[in-house]
Design a protein around this motif. Structure first.
Motif, PDB file in Angstrom:
ATOM      1  N   GLN A  46       0.850  -1.188   0.000  1.00  0.00           N
ATOM      2  CA  GLN A  46       0.000   0.000   0.000  1.00  0.00           C
ATOM      3  C   GLN A  46       0.886   1.238   0.000  1.00  0.00           C
ATOM      4  OE1 GLN A  46      -2.475   0.481   3.545  1.00  0.00           O
ATOM      5  NE2 GLN A  46      -4.248   0.298   2.208  1.00  0.00           N
ATOM      6  N   ARG A  47       0.813   2.010  -1.090  1.00  0.00           N
ATOM      7  CA  ARG A  47       1.620   3.231  -1.245  1.00  0.00           C
ATOM      8  C   ARG A  47       3.103   2.959  -1.011  1.00  0.00           C
ATOM      9  NH1 ARG A  47      -2.511   4.687   2.067  1.00  0.00           N
ATOM     10  NH2 ARG A  47      -4.255   5.689   1.054  1.00  0.00           N
TER      11      ARG A  47
ATOM     12  N   GLU B 199      -3.631  -7.953  -6.828  1.00  0.00           N
ATOM     13  CA  GLU B 199      -2.358  -7.392  -7.298  1.00  0.00           C
ATOM     14  C   GLU B 199      -1.626  -6.602  -6.216  1.00  0.00           C
ATOM     15  OE1 GLU B 199      -5.489  -4.413  -8.718  1.00  0.00           O
ATOM     16  OE2 GLU B 199      -5.295  -6.574  -8.786  1.00  0.00           O
ATOM     17  N   LYS B 200      -2.305  -6.271  -5.120  1.00  0.00           N
ATOM     18  CA  LYS B 200      -1.654  -5.579  -3.998  1.00  0.00           C
ATOM     19  C   LYS B 200      -1.304  -6.538  -2.869  1.00  0.00           C
ATOM     20  CE  LYS B 200      -3.274  -1.026  -4.912  1.00  0.00           C
ATOM     21  NZ  LYS B 200      -2.112  -0.427  -5.472  1.00  0.00           N
ATOM     22  N   LEU B 201      -1.709  -7.794  -3.002  1.00  0.00           N
ATOM     23  CA  LEU B 201      -1.511  -8.807  -1.974  1.00  0.00           C
ATOM     24  C   LEU B 201      -0.198  -9.541  -2.218  1.00  0.00           C
ATOM     25  CD1 LEU B 201      -3.184  -9.840   0.427  1.00  0.00           C
ATOM     26  CD2 LEU B 201      -4.212 -11.482  -1.115  1.00  0.00           C
ATOM     27  N   MET B 202       0.734  -9.399  -1.297  1.00  0.00           N
ATOM     28  CA  MET B 202       2.038 -10.048  -1.432  1.00  0.00           C
ATOM     29  C   MET B 202       2.035 -11.460  -0.838  1.00  0.00           C
ATOM     30  SD  MET B 202       3.525  -7.768  -3.096  1.00  0.00           S
ATOM     31  CE  MET B 202       5.154  -8.445  -3.182  1.00  0.00           C
TER      32      MET B 202
END
Length: 128
Positions: free
Chosen positions: A62-63, A113-116
């Motif tokens: 996130q950011r 796509e933001k989930l690692m």
């Protein structure tokens, strides 16, 4: 979920890519009470895929910063999806994970796509 009475060691400020296969986290806050109370310790498994209804720790980009959130998986990713997920150009559907907390009751969605990483919670430490 397994309840353990052995002494556990909580990880410190470890980098995401350095997380061992199994590690312990300390819960902060009361958003998951009565299941998990502030200060209790949960064991996370990096390579265990959480299913709907399981608790999991989500690692979200996130950011430019990696954030960590613990919640109940309401709707997880299909088995064929690998994290980190990269969509294809022109995709019009974005895969999401839906998680929830219980206190107060609310749900939120996390774009794949933001989930690692999504690491299953497999045990809680009992009274030590």
């Amino acid at each position: 979920m397994e309840k353990l009475t052995e002494k556990v060691e909580v990880i410190g400020d470890m980098m995401f890519h350095e997380l061992p296969e199994r590690y312990w986290l300390e819960v902060t806050g009361n958003a998951l009470e009565p299941t998990f109370s502030n200060g209790c310790k949960v064991r996370c498994e990096r390579d265990a895929r959480p299913e709907n209804g399981d608790f999991a720790t989500a690692y979200i980009l996130q950011r430019g910063e990696l954030k960590q959130v613990l919640g109940k998986v309401i709707f997880g990713l299909p088995k064929e999806f690998e994290l980190p997920f990269e969509g294809h150009p022109g995709d019009t559907v974005r895969p999401m994970v839906v998680m929830a907390q219980s206190n107060p009751a609310r749900q939120w969605s996390l774009p794949a796509e933001k989930l690692m990483g999504l690491h299953k919670v497999s045990a809680i430490a009992g009274e030590l």
